[in-house]
Design a protein around this motif. Structure first.
Motif, PDB file in Angstrom:
ATOM      1  N   LEU A  47       0.824  -1.204   0.000  1.00  0.00           N
ATOM      2  CA  LEU A  47       0.000   0.000   0.000  1.00  0.00           C
ATOM      3  C   LEU A  47       0.863   1.260   0.000  1.00  0.00           C
ATOM      4  CD1 LEU A  47      -2.693  -1.167   2.581  1.00  0.00           C
ATOM      5  CD2 LEU A  47      -2.814  -1.244   0.075  1.00  0.00           C
ATOM      6  N   LEU A  48       1.922   1.247   0.788  1.00  0.00           N
ATOM      7  CA  LEU A  48       2.802   2.412   0.856  1.00  0.00           C
ATOM      8  C   LEU A  48       3.552   2.630  -0.451  1.00  0.00           C
ATOM      9  CD1 LEU A  48       4.176   1.975   4.483  1.00  0.00           C
ATOM     10  CD2 LEU A  48       2.858   3.929   3.645  1.00  0.00           C
ATOM     11  N   PHE A  49       3.838   1.535  -1.173  1.00  0.00           N
ATOM     12  CA  PHE A  49       4.562   1.693  -2.437  1.00  0.00           C
ATOM     13  C   PHE A  49       3.772   2.536  -3.434  1.00  0.00           C
ATOM     14  CE2 PHE A  49       5.422   0.285  -6.818  1.00  0.00           C
ATOM     15  CZ  PHE A  49       6.730   0.711  -6.921  1.00  0.00           C
ATOM     16  N   PHE A  50       2.469   2.362  -3.462  1.00  0.00           N
ATOM     17  CA  PHE A  50       1.647   3.154  -4.391  1.00  0.00           C
ATOM     18  C   PHE A  50       1.800   4.646  -4.097  1.00  0.00           C
ATOM     19  CE2 PHE A  50      -0.726  -0.908  -4.768  1.00  0.00           C
ATOM     20  CZ  PHE A  50      -0.642  -1.052  -6.139  1.00  0.00           C
ATOM     21  N   ALA A  51       1.848   4.999  -2.806  1.00  0.00           N
ATOM     22  CA  ALA A  51       2.018   6.400  -2.431  1.00  0.00           C
ATOM     23  C   ALA A  51       3.411   6.898  -2.814  1.00  0.00           C
ATOM     24  CB  ALA A  51       1.780   6.569  -0.931  1.00  0.00           C
ATOM     25  N   VAL A  52       4.431   6.068  -2.558  1.00  0.00           N
ATOM     26  CA  VAL A  52       5.805   6.437  -2.902  1.00  0.00           C
ATOM     27  C   VAL A  52       5.948   6.602  -4.412  1.00  0.00           C
ATOM     28  CG1 VAL A  52       8.193   5.593  -2.957  1.00  0.00           C
ATOM     29  CG2 VAL A  52       6.845   5.385  -0.861  1.00  0.00           C
ATOM     30  N   PHE A  53       5.357   5.689  -5.159  1.00  0.00           N
ATOM     31  CA  PHE A  53       5.450   5.736  -6.618  1.00  0.00           C
ATOM     32  C   PHE A  53       4.768   6.991  -7.163  1.00  0.00           C
ATOM     33  CE2 PHE A  53       4.013   4.432 -10.920  1.00  0.00           C
ATOM     34  CZ  PHE A  53       5.258   4.185 -11.475  1.00  0.00           C
ATOM     35  N   ALA A  54       3.626   7.336  -6.597  1.00  0.00           N
ATOM     36  CA  ALA A  54       2.922   8.547  -7.034  1.00  0.00           C
ATOM     37  C   ALA A  54       3.753   9.793  -6.760  1.00  0.00           C
ATOM     38  CB  ALA A  54       1.569   8.648  -6.327  1.00  0.00           C
ATOM     39  N   LEU A  55       4.389   9.837  -5.599  1.00  0.00           N
ATOM     40  CA  LEU A  55       5.242  10.981  -5.265  1.00  0.00           C
ATOM     41  C   LEU A  55       6.445  11.051  -6.195  1.00  0.00           C
ATOM     42  CD1 LEU A  55       5.195  10.799  -1.364  1.00  0.00           C
ATOM     43  CD2 LEU A  55       4.193  12.604  -2.777  1.00  0.00           C
ATOM     44  N   ALA A  56       6.990   9.884  -6.555  1.00  0.00           N
ATOM     45  CA  ALA A  56       8.145   9.855  -7.459  1.00  0.00           C
ATOM     46  C   ALA A  56       7.774  10.433  -8.820  1.00  0.00           C
ATOM     47  CB  ALA A  56       8.655   8.427  -7.608  1.00  0.00           C
ATOM     48  N   ILE A  57       6.562  10.107  -9.295  1.00  0.00           N
ATOM     49  CA  ILE A  57       6.120  10.649 -10.582  1.00  0.00           C
ATOM     50  C   ILE A  57       5.967  12.164 -10.504  1.00  0.00           C
ATOM     51  CG2 ILE A  57       4.192  10.712 -12.218  1.00  0.00           C
ATOM     52  CD1 ILE A  57       3.735   7.763 -11.621  1.00  0.00           C
ATOM     53  N   VAL A  58       5.313  12.628  -9.438  1.00  0.00           N
ATOM     54  CA  VAL A  58       5.131  14.074  -9.259  1.00  0.00           C
ATOM     55  C   VAL A  58       6.483  14.761  -9.082  1.00  0.00           C
ATOM     56  CG1 VAL A  58       4.135  15.861  -7.773  1.00  0.00           C
ATOM     57  CG2 VAL A  58       2.826  13.785  -8.293  1.00  0.00           C
ATOM     58  N   GLY A  59       7.386  14.094  -8.348  1.00  0.00           N
ATOM     59  CA  GLY A  59       8.698  14.674  -8.088  1.00  0.00           C
ATOM     60  C   GLY A  59       9.645  14.604  -9.261  1.00  0.00           C
ATOM     61  N   GLY A  60       9.260  13.898 -10.319  1.00  0.00           N
ATOM     62  CA  GLY A  60      10.088  13.864 -11.521  1.00  0.00           C
ATOM     63  C   GLY A  60      11.271  12.928 -11.456  1.00  0.00           C
ATOM     64  N   MET A  61      11.170  11.844 -10.691  1.00  0.00           N
ATOM     65  CA  MET A  61      12.272  10.894 -10.631  1.00  0.00           C
ATOM     66  C   MET A  61      12.505  10.274 -12.006  1.00  0.00           C
ATOM     67  SD  MET A  61      12.889   7.674  -8.034  1.00  0.00           S
ATOM     68  CE  MET A  61      12.335   6.346  -9.090  1.00  0.00           C
ATOM     69  N   LYS A  62      13.760  10.240 -12.436  1.00  0.00           N
ATOM     70  CA  LYS A  62      14.091   9.763 -13.774  1.00  0.00           C
ATOM     71  C   LYS A  62      14.402   8.268 -13.761  1.00  0.00           C
ATOM     72  CE  LYS A  62      16.022  14.242 -15.125  1.00  0.00           C
ATOM     73  NZ  LYS A  62      17.247  14.964 -15.586  1.00  0.00           N
ATOM     74  N   MET A  63      14.145   7.638 -14.900  1.00  0.00           N
ATOM     75  CA  MET A  63      14.508   6.243 -15.089  1.00  0.00           C
ATOM     76  C   MET A  63      15.902   6.193 -15.708  1.00  0.00           C
ATOM     77  SD  MET A  63      11.764   4.691 -13.980  1.00  0.00           S
ATOM     78  CE  MET A  63      11.658   6.071 -12.805  1.00  0.00           C
ATOM     79  N   HIS A  64      16.830   5.541 -15.035  1.00  0.00           N
ATOM     80  CA  HIS A  64      18.215   5.489 -15.501  1.00  0.00           C
ATOM     81  C   HIS A  64      18.338   4.507 -16.660  1.00  0.00           C
ATOM     82  CE1 HIS A  64      22.565   5.337 -15.515  1.00  0.00           C
ATOM     83  NE2 HIS A  64      22.614   6.232 -14.546  1.00  0.00           N
ATOM     84  N   TRP A  65      19.061   4.904 -17.703  1.00  0.00           N
ATOM     85  CA  TRP A  65      19.194   4.040 -18.881  1.00  0.00           C
ATOM     86  C   TRP A  65      19.887   2.728 -18.565  1.00  0.00           C
ATOM     87  CZ3 TRP A  65      23.971   2.514 -20.701  1.00  0.00           C
ATOM     88  CH2 TRP A  65      25.088   3.237 -20.245  1.00  0.00           C
ATOM     89  N   ARG A  66      20.721   2.718 -17.523  1.00  0.00           N
ATOM     90  CA  ARG A  66      21.422   1.481 -17.191  1.00  0.00           C
ATOM     91  C   ARG A  66      20.516   0.442 -16.527  1.00  0.00           C
ATOM     92  NH1 ARG A  66      26.906   4.366 -14.847  1.00  0.00           N
ATOM     93  NH2 ARG A  66      27.885   4.788 -16.875  1.00  0.00           N
ATOM     94  N   THR A  67      19.298   0.825 -16.194  1.00  0.00           N
ATOM     95  CA  THR A  67      18.343  -0.150 -15.647  1.00  0.00           C
ATOM     96  C   THR A  67      17.423  -0.697 -16.735  1.00  0.00           C
ATOM     97  OG1 THR A  67      16.659   1.523 -15.095  1.00  0.00           O
ATOM     98  CG2 THR A  67      18.357   1.068 -13.437  1.00  0.00           C
ATOM     99  N   ASN A  68      17.679  -0.323 -18.000  1.00  0.00           N
ATOM    100  CA  ASN A  68      16.786  -0.730 -19.084  1.00  0.00           C
ATOM    101  C   ASN A  68      16.692  -2.249 -19.234  1.00  0.00           C
ATOM    102  OD1 ASN A  68      16.154   1.890 -19.695  1.00  0.00           O
ATOM    103  ND2 ASN A  68      17.489   2.050 -21.489  1.00  0.00           N
ATOM    104  N   ASN A  69      17.799  -2.948 -19.052  1.00  0.00           N
ATOM    105  CA  ASN A  69      17.768  -4.401 -19.208  1.00  0.00           C
ATOM    106  C   ASN A  69      16.872  -5.064 -18.167  1.00  0.00           C
ATOM    107  OD1 ASN A  69      19.391  -4.448 -21.455  1.00  0.00           O
ATOM    108  ND2 ASN A  69      21.270  -4.906 -20.346  1.00  0.00           N
TER     109      ASN A  69
END
Length: 419
Positions: A47-69
């Motif tokens: 349940l808490l992950f959904f809140a953290v994930f929503a905040l990450a989207i609002v906060g603009g957390m980037k997806m690192h290209w090295r995690t693409n695999n």
């Protein structure tokens, strides 16, 4: 090759909503710390992950290209896993969908952790380590005091006479304590002498907590993890003086833990259960319907079902228990291609961790305990089902995060800083 690129302020400090950023700093430790409470599902962790994930989207957390695999492996897992759901013969379609979705969800938490850590490995791992250590110490104290009978109402933290704390199974509770144990052990080996007493107390609490789980997998996991932490630091990080110190600490520590173990074994009930659990092969391991017999039949079944059988079908067939082998289970539950995607994800994680260990960087101190935890964890997966273990994907995410941000290191310090 040595990486010493200075790291500026957290990348999320620039151009993101301040409120979301502040809330995320507050909520992430709570989310990580909630991993010790799994008495019911969905657990607070989900349940808490959904809140953290929503905040990450609002906060603009980037997806690192090295995690693409890692993301590609997850995406490759999805189609065959949900096709396998259609193959079920026992139970309901909804139950199978929920099971597969939980697996996918936990993979995504690992991917999130990877990107979260990669933005600033040292700061983010400091946050994760503090929260995880608190949760692990609390779990170990609950499990130990309940097992020793000094916690009122402590029976709810036991199962089959073994400590489980706020988990449903002692075999999950024990390995949950492993990652913070590895980091604490590293601090004992290389940390400042003034901090050694506190870290030694932490290690002893976690050691006893793992012991009273009476999980053979957890016992072996602890021995291998501690050995790898010692070996990696001895060969790759320690100075000549520190190597001498590590040898002395290893001798004294082994004696101290042996004395603590003898103290526990002086309790007749502890001694009886220890002798029973210490046997390499238990009564339920052998025979056609034992653990290894189930696995042999499961391999034959997997070869005949390329689309898989769907989740939780094995125990409703010829044998009424699960095979307790993750690598077999993923091929049965998610089909050949879903199983291959899962195994590929594990192998990529090991490969990244081992390759980066060869690169001199301050971030190697972050990587060593995580890799030392994941190597035996990936081996333990051959004798137990880990595809729904939250900390399994957390450790995996940490390895991807640290290695993806391997060129992002803190400013030079006069003394080594430990995570």
């Amino acid at each position: 090759m040595s990486i010493t690129t200075p790291l500026s302020n957290d990348t999320t400090d620039r151009g993101v909503p301040l409120l979301a950023h502040a809330a995320m700093r507050f909520l992430v430790p709570i989310w990580i710390g909630s991993g010790f409470f799994v008495l019911f599902e969905p657990a607070p962790y989900e349940l808490l992950f959904f809140a953290v994930f929503a905040l990450a989207i609002v906060g603009g957390m980037k997806m690192h290209w090295r995690t693409n695999n890692l993301l590609i492996a997850i995406l490759c897992f999805i189609p065959p896993a949900y096709i396998a759901v259609t193959q079920i013969k026992y139970g309901t379609l909804m139950e199978a969908l929920i099971f597969t979705t939980v697996t996918l969800f936990l993979m995504l938490t690992g991917y999130f952790i990877a990107n979260y850590v990669s933005e600033n490995p040292w700061r983010r791992m400091r946050t994760i380590n503090k929260a995880y250590l608190f949760a692990a110490l609390l779990s170990a104290i609950l499990g130990t005091t309940a097992y020793l009978g000094i916690l009122p109402g402590g029976d709810i933290f036991l199962r089959f006479g073994r400590a489980k704390a706020m988990f449903n199974d002692p075999n999950v509770y024990g390995p949950f304590l492993m990652l913070p144990t590895a980091y604490v052990f590293q601090r004992i080996l290389l940390g400042k002498p003034k901090d050694m007493l506190v870290n030694s107390i932490f290690f002893l609490i976690l050691f006893v907590g793992i012991f009273v789980s009476f999980s053979r997998g957890a016992w072996g996991h602890l021995v291998v993890t501690a050995g790898l932490v010692f070996l990696f630091n001895f060969l790759l990080e320690a100075t000549a003086r520190e190597k001498l110190r590590m040898i002395v600490l290893a001798i004294l520590g082994t004696i101290g833990l042996f004395i603590a173990l003898l103290g526990l074994l002086s309790i007749p009930e502890v001694q009886e259960l220890f002798v029973q659990r210490f046997a390499l092969v238990q009564s339920y391991d052998g025979g056609e319907t034992g653990r290894f017999g189930r696995q042999a039949w499961g391999y034959a079944l997997a070869l005949q079902t390329p689309l898989g059988t769907g989740p939780s079908q094995f125990s409703s067939m010829r044998i009424t228990e699960e095979p307790h082998n993750t690598y077999l289970k993923v091929f049965l539950d998610y089909g050949w291609f879903g199983g291959m995607a899962f195994v590929w994800m594990v192998l990529m994680t090991l490969n990244r961790g081992i390759r980066c260990m060869a690169i001199a960087s301050p971030n190697r101190l972050l990587l060593i305990p995580a890799l030392a935890t994941f190597i035996p964890l990936s081996i333990e997966a051959a004798i137990i089902d880990v595809d729904h273990w939250r900390h399994y994907f957390l450790v995996m995410g940490v390895i991807w995060g640290v290695t993806s941000g391997y060129d992002k290191v803190g400013p030079p310090r006069a003394e080594r800083y430990l995570p």
